[in-house]
Design a protein around this motif. Sequence first.
Motif, PDB file in Angstrom:
ATOM      1  N   GLY A 129       4.273   2.126  -7.305  1.00 56.47           N
ATOM      2  CA  GLY A 129       3.734   0.869  -7.529  1.00 56.47           C
ATOM      3  C   GLY A 129       4.065  -0.081  -6.002  1.00 56.47           C
ATOM      4  O   GLY A 129       4.711   0.743  -5.333  1.00 56.47           O
ATOM      5  N   PRO A 130       3.764  -1.293  -5.940  1.00 57.04           N
ATOM      6  CA  PRO A 130       3.810  -1.825  -4.611  1.00 57.04           C
ATOM      7  C   PRO A 130       5.533  -2.080  -4.418  1.00 57.04           C
ATOM      8  O   PRO A 130       6.009  -2.457  -5.265  1.00 57.04           O
ATOM      9  CB  PRO A 130       3.174  -3.231  -4.659  1.00 57.04           C
ATOM     10  CG  PRO A 130       3.002  -3.270  -6.058  1.00 57.04           C
ATOM     11  CD  PRO A 130       2.855  -2.002  -6.934  1.00 57.04           C
ATOM     12  N   MET A 131       5.690  -2.396  -3.124  1.00 59.64           N
ATOM     13  CA  MET A 131       7.225  -2.628  -2.727  1.00 59.64           C
ATOM     14  C   MET A 131       7.216  -4.183  -2.534  1.00 59.64           C
ATOM     15  O   MET A 131       6.268  -4.646  -2.088  1.00 59.64           O
ATOM     16  CB  MET A 131       7.543  -1.744  -1.630  1.00 59.64           C
ATOM     17  CG  MET A 131       8.040  -0.474  -1.895  1.00 59.64           C
ATOM     18  SD  MET A 131       8.951   0.455  -0.619  1.00 59.64           S
ATOM     19  CE  MET A 131       9.356   2.063  -1.334  1.00 59.64           C
ATOM     20  N   GLN A 132       8.376  -4.666  -2.567  1.00 61.05           N
ATOM     21  CA  GLN A 132       8.466  -6.066  -2.261  1.00 61.05           C
ATOM     22  C   GLN A 132       9.404  -6.301  -1.013  1.00 61.05           C
ATOM     23  O   GLN A 132      10.543  -5.608  -0.751  1.00 61.05           O
ATOM     24  CB  GLN A 132       9.493  -6.793  -3.443  1.00 61.05           C
ATOM     25  CG  GLN A 132       9.546  -8.383  -3.090  1.00 61.05           C
ATOM     26  CD  GLN A 132      10.433  -8.788  -4.403  1.00 61.05           C
ATOM     27  OE1 GLN A 132      10.665  -7.909  -5.395  1.00 61.05           O
ATOM     28  NE2 GLN A 132      10.552 -10.120  -4.511  1.00 61.05           N
ATOM     29  N   MET A 159       0.689  -1.050  -0.086  1.00 57.86           N
ATOM     30  CA  MET A 159      -0.030  -0.041   0.071  1.00 57.86           C
ATOM     31  C   MET A 159       0.849   1.152  -0.084  1.00 57.86           C
ATOM     32  O   MET A 159       0.049   2.551  -0.116  1.00 57.86           O
ATOM     33  CB  MET A 159      -0.880   0.045   1.152  1.00 57.86           C
ATOM     34  CG  MET A 159      -1.940  -1.036   1.211  1.00 57.86           C
ATOM     35  SD  MET A 159      -3.271  -1.008  -0.150  1.00 57.86           S
ATOM     36  CE  MET A 159      -3.998   0.449   0.323  1.00 57.86           C
ATOM     37  N   ARG A 160       2.189   0.972   0.053  1.00 59.34           N
ATOM     38  CA  ARG A 160       2.986   2.360  -0.005  1.00 59.34           C
ATOM     39  C   ARG A 160       2.988   3.322  -1.036  1.00 59.34           C
ATOM     40  O   ARG A 160       2.916   4.506  -1.058  1.00 59.34           O
ATOM     41  CB  ARG A 160       4.411   1.887   0.003  1.00 59.34           C
ATOM     42  CG  ARG A 160       4.846   1.306   1.483  1.00 59.34           C
ATOM     43  CD  ARG A 160       6.502   1.017   1.597  1.00 59.34           C
ATOM     44  NE  ARG A 160       7.195   2.432   1.900  1.00 59.34           N
ATOM     45  CZ  ARG A 160       7.747   2.586   2.965  1.00 59.34           C
ATOM     46  NH1 ARG A 160       7.570   1.591   3.908  1.00 59.34           N
ATOM     47  NH2 ARG A 160       8.500   3.799   3.285  1.00 59.34           N
ATOM     48  N   CYS A 161       2.248   2.844  -2.228  1.00 58.33           N
ATOM     49  CA  CYS A 161       2.179   3.583  -3.362  1.00 58.33           C
ATOM     50  C   CYS A 161       1.261   4.668  -3.335  1.00 58.33           C
ATOM     51  O   CYS A 161       1.180   5.461  -4.193  1.00 58.33           O
ATOM     52  CB  CYS A 161       1.826   2.690  -4.643  1.00 58.33           C
ATOM     53  SG  CYS A 161       0.534   1.500  -4.263  1.00 58.33           S
ATOM     54  N   LYS A 170      -2.405  12.552   1.040  1.00 55.77           N
ATOM     55  CA  LYS A 170      -2.571  11.102   0.510  1.00 55.77           C
ATOM     56  C   LYS A 170      -3.128  10.195   1.419  1.00 55.77           C
ATOM     57  O   LYS A 170      -3.936   9.322   0.932  1.00 55.77           O
ATOM     58  CB  LYS A 170      -1.269  10.785  -0.116  1.00 55.77           C
ATOM     59  CG  LYS A 170      -0.882  11.611  -1.555  1.00 55.77           C
ATOM     60  CD  LYS A 170       0.486  10.958  -1.989  1.00 55.77           C
ATOM     61  CE  LYS A 170       0.848  11.574  -3.262  1.00 55.77           C
ATOM     62  NZ  LYS A 170       2.065  11.173  -3.768  1.00 55.77           N
ATOM     63  N   ILE A 171      -2.664  10.363   2.690  1.00 58.91           N
ATOM     64  CA  ILE A 171      -3.066   9.308   3.530  1.00 58.91           C
ATOM     65  C   ILE A 171      -4.829   9.443   4.065  1.00 58.91           C
ATOM     66  O   ILE A 171      -5.298   8.436   4.036  1.00 58.91           O
ATOM     67  CB  ILE A 171      -2.006   9.377   4.945  1.00 58.91           C
ATOM     68  CG1 ILE A 171      -0.851   8.991   4.689  1.00 58.91           C
ATOM     69  CG2 ILE A 171      -2.852   8.667   6.083  1.00 58.91           C
ATOM     70  CD1 ILE A 171       0.002   9.442   5.936  1.00 58.91           C
ATOM     71  N   ARG A 172      -4.962  10.830   3.989  1.00 60.12           N
ATOM     72  CA  ARG A 172      -6.290  10.969   4.192  1.00 60.12           C
ATOM     73  C   ARG A 172      -7.297  10.548   3.023  1.00 60.12           C
ATOM     74  O   ARG A 172      -8.461   9.878   3.386  1.00 60.12           O
ATOM     75  CB  ARG A 172      -6.581  12.621   4.422  1.00 60.12           C
ATOM     76  CG  ARG A 172      -6.122  13.449   5.503  1.00 60.12           C
ATOM     77  CD  ARG A 172      -6.573  14.796   5.656  1.00 60.12           C
ATOM     78  NE  ARG A 172      -6.063  15.509   6.753  1.00 60.12           N
ATOM     79  CZ  ARG A 172      -6.531  15.540   7.916  1.00 60.12           C
ATOM     80  NH1 ARG A 172      -7.863  14.920   7.904  1.00 60.12           N
ATOM     81  NH2 ARG A 172      -6.161  16.408   8.720  1.00 60.12           N
ATOM     82  N   THR A 173      -6.963  10.512   2.018  1.00 63.59           N
ATOM     83  CA  THR A 173      -7.680  10.345   0.671  1.00 63.59           C
ATOM     84  C   THR A 173      -7.716   8.631   0.765  1.00 63.59           C
ATOM     85  O   THR A 173      -8.819   8.190   0.446  1.00 63.59           O
ATOM     86  CB  THR A 173      -6.836  10.823  -0.506  1.00 63.59           C
ATOM     87  OG1 THR A 173      -6.972  12.167  -0.605  1.00 63.59           O
ATOM     88  CG2 THR A 173      -7.642  10.197  -1.719  1.00 63.59           C
ATOM     89  N   ALA A 174      -6.461   8.189   0.964  1.00 66.93           N
ATOM     90  CA  ALA A 174      -6.312   6.595   0.883  1.00 66.93           C
ATOM     91  C   ALA A 174      -7.477   5.826   1.950  1.00 66.93           C
ATOM     92  O   ALA A 174      -8.034   5.017   1.661  1.00 66.93           O
ATOM     93  CB  ALA A 174      -5.212   5.873   1.104  1.00 66.93           C
ATOM     94  N   LEU A 175      -7.184   6.592   3.184  1.00 68.70           N
ATOM     95  CA  LEU A 175      -8.313   6.028   4.237  1.00 68.70           C
ATOM     96  C   LEU A 175      -9.724   6.533   4.187  1.00 68.70           C
ATOM     97  O   LEU A 175     -10.383   6.558   5.369  1.00 68.70           O
ATOM     98  CB  LEU A 175      -7.745   6.224   5.689  1.00 68.70           C
ATOM     99  CG  LEU A 175      -6.437   5.701   5.926  1.00 68.70           C
ATOM    100  CD1 LEU A 175      -5.883   6.061   7.320  1.00 68.70           C
ATOM    101  CD2 LEU A 175      -6.612   4.116   5.670  1.00 68.70           C
ATOM    102  N   GLN A 176      -9.979   7.525   3.166  1.00 60.19           N
ATOM    103  CA  GLN A 176     -11.179   8.085   3.023  1.00 60.19           C
ATOM    104  C   GLN A 176     -11.519   9.127   4.439  1.00 60.19           C
ATOM    105  O   GLN A 176     -12.691   9.026   5.063  1.00 60.19           O
ATOM    106  CB  GLN A 176     -12.437   7.102   3.055  1.00 60.19           C
ATOM    107  CG  GLN A 176     -12.209   6.539   1.664  1.00 60.19           C
ATOM    108  CD  GLN A 176     -13.348   5.455   1.672  1.00 60.19           C
ATOM    109  OE1 GLN A 176     -14.054   5.024   2.300  1.00 60.19           O
ATOM    110  NE2 GLN A 176     -13.273   4.989   0.273  1.00 60.19           N
TER     111      GLN A 176
END
Length: 568
Positions: free
Chosen positions: A422-425, A411-413, A559-565
Motif C-alpha cells: 500500500g502507499p506510505m505516509q 507509488m512505493r507499493c 516491477k519498475i519496468r512494468t510500472a513505467l511500461q
Amino acid sequence: MSSSVTSHDDTSISPGGRKSMLKLAQRMTINFCSGISAPSVHSWSKLTVGNVDPDVRIMTRKSVDDPSEAPGIVLSAATSVWLPASPQRLFDFLRNERMRCEWDILSNGGPMQEMAHIAKGQDQGNSVSLLRSNVSFLPKLHSPGMVIINSLSLVETLMDSDRWTEMFPCIVARSTTTDVISGGMAGTRNGAIQLMNAELQVLSPLVPVRNVNFLRFCKQHAEGVWAVVDVSIDTVRENSGGSTVVIRRLPSGCVVQDMSNGYSKVTWVEHAEYDENQIHHLYRPLLRSGLGFGSQRWVATLQRQCECLAILMSSSVTSHDDTSISPGGRKSMLKLAQRMTINFCSGISAPSVHSWSKLTVGNVDPDVRIMTRKSVDDPSEAPGIVLSAATSVWLPASPQRLFDFLRNERMRCEWDILSNGGPMQEMAHIAKGQDQGNSVSLLRSNPMNANQSSMLILQETCIDASGALVVYAPVDIPAMHVVMNGGDSSYVALLPSGFAVLPDGGFDGVSGDGEQRPVGGGSLLTVAFQILVNNLPTAKLTVESVETVNSLISCTVQKIRTALQCEN
C-alpha cells in the motif's frame, strides 16, 4: 549536373565547391577499391608475414611524383568477416558520425561533428560529408556556475581531504592527504602544494572505482580570486583484474571568484585519460560525454551541497518543512541521512573505505555484483553478516520521470516490499534545497494486519543536472524519536538501499546488447540493496541468502519496468 541544392545539403558550399568535393570523394573511393582488390591500375606488391592471419591481405607500393598523394611507402591491409547483422543496420552504424568513437581511432574517443554535407541521391545514405573529430582524447570540459559559498570557505574545503569527501560524497569515495609539500604563505593557502590520493566513483557496479594520485596546488590570483589545480603524478597502468582503474588526471581544477551577493563564480575544468576497455559498454557514452566525471557533475554537486549547507546553517524553515522538528532535530536527521547515503554509495562501487569481499555465484547474472562484509563493534550498524547486491540497467525513461516515480511515497507499493502493498505516509520532511526533489523524509508503512506494527523508513532524495539519488533504510522507531529531538544520530543502526539515476549519455543507434535506443531518451538505473543476513559476525554465508537477494534485485527491476511500461 543539376545546380539545385537538396534540403540536406550545406548551403554554405558554392556550386563549384560542391563539384570539387564530389570529384575529390570520387578519387578517394576509387583508390579505396584499388587497395582491396589490387587491380593493375596501381602497382601493389603483396606481402606474406608469418604472424598475420591468412585472411588479411597486406600489400605495399611506392608513391612517387603523384601530386594527389604524399611521397613515400604506402601500406594497405584488408580483410573480410561475417557479422550477424543486416547490411542496413551495419551501414547505419558505420556512417553515423556520433558512433565513430566506437571503432575509429581518428575520433579521439568521442563523437565527430559533421561540418558539411552534400547529398548524392534521394536516399540520405548516399552523400559526401566533411567530419571533424574532437581535439582531445577525453572530454576537456569547463563549466561555470554560481555557488552559495565564499572563495575562502571553498578553498579550505578543497584543500582538506575529509571536507572534500563530504562535499562530493557521490563522486569521491575516499581521499587522503599523503604529504604536504607546502602549507602556503603568511598563514593562508596561497602557494599550498600537497600530494593526495583519491578514489573517484560513478554509482554503478559496472564502472570500476578510479584511483588517482595527484598534486593539488592552490594559488591566490587577486583579492577574492583563487585557483585550485590538480595534476597526476603517475600514468595510466594496466589493471590486473581488480575493481580499481588507475587514471591519469591531466591539469584539472577550478577558479573561484567572490561575487558581491555572497555567492562565488566557480569555473571548473576536468581533463583526464583512462583505459576505456575496463568500462561496461552501457556507461561508455556517459563517461565520454563528461557527465560521469566531467566538470558539469562537479559543479552541479557543489551547487546542490552548498545550497543544503546554507539551509542547514539558517534558522528559517521552508514552507515544505515539518515545523514540529526542532532545529537540533533537523541537524541530527540530516547527519543521519548523510551517513546513510555515504554507506549506500560504498555498497555500490566498493571503495577501500569498507572491507567488502566480492562473491562469485554461478546462477547470478554477471552484471549483478554480490559482496559481503562483517559488521563488528560498529554502533551505527547491527552486528552480523552484511550482504550487498547491486546492478545497473538501461530504461527508456527520462531521469526526471524515473526519479519522480521512485521518490513518490504513494507509488512505493509498485516496487517496494517494505510498503506492505500500500502507499506510505510521509511523517516528516526536511527540505535540502529549492528543488523539492532534494529532501530528507521519514516515511511510515501501513501494517498488513492488526498484529503487525508499522515501520519507519528514513529516505533521502537528491537531484541535480548530473543525476539523481533515492536512498532509504528502515529505522528503529524509539531511536528516531531521539534523533528528531536533537539527540545523537551516530548510534542509530541502519543499512541503506536505493537507486542511482543517471542520464544515458546521449547514446543512440545500436548498443552492445543489440537494443535500439533514441538519442538521450533513457536513463541508467542502478539498484542496490544492503541486507543483514545473519546477526552473528562469525556465521557463514549461505547460498540461499545470496539467491534471495539476487531474486529481490531482479524482481525490483522488473516491477519498475512494468510500472513505467518499459517492458523488454
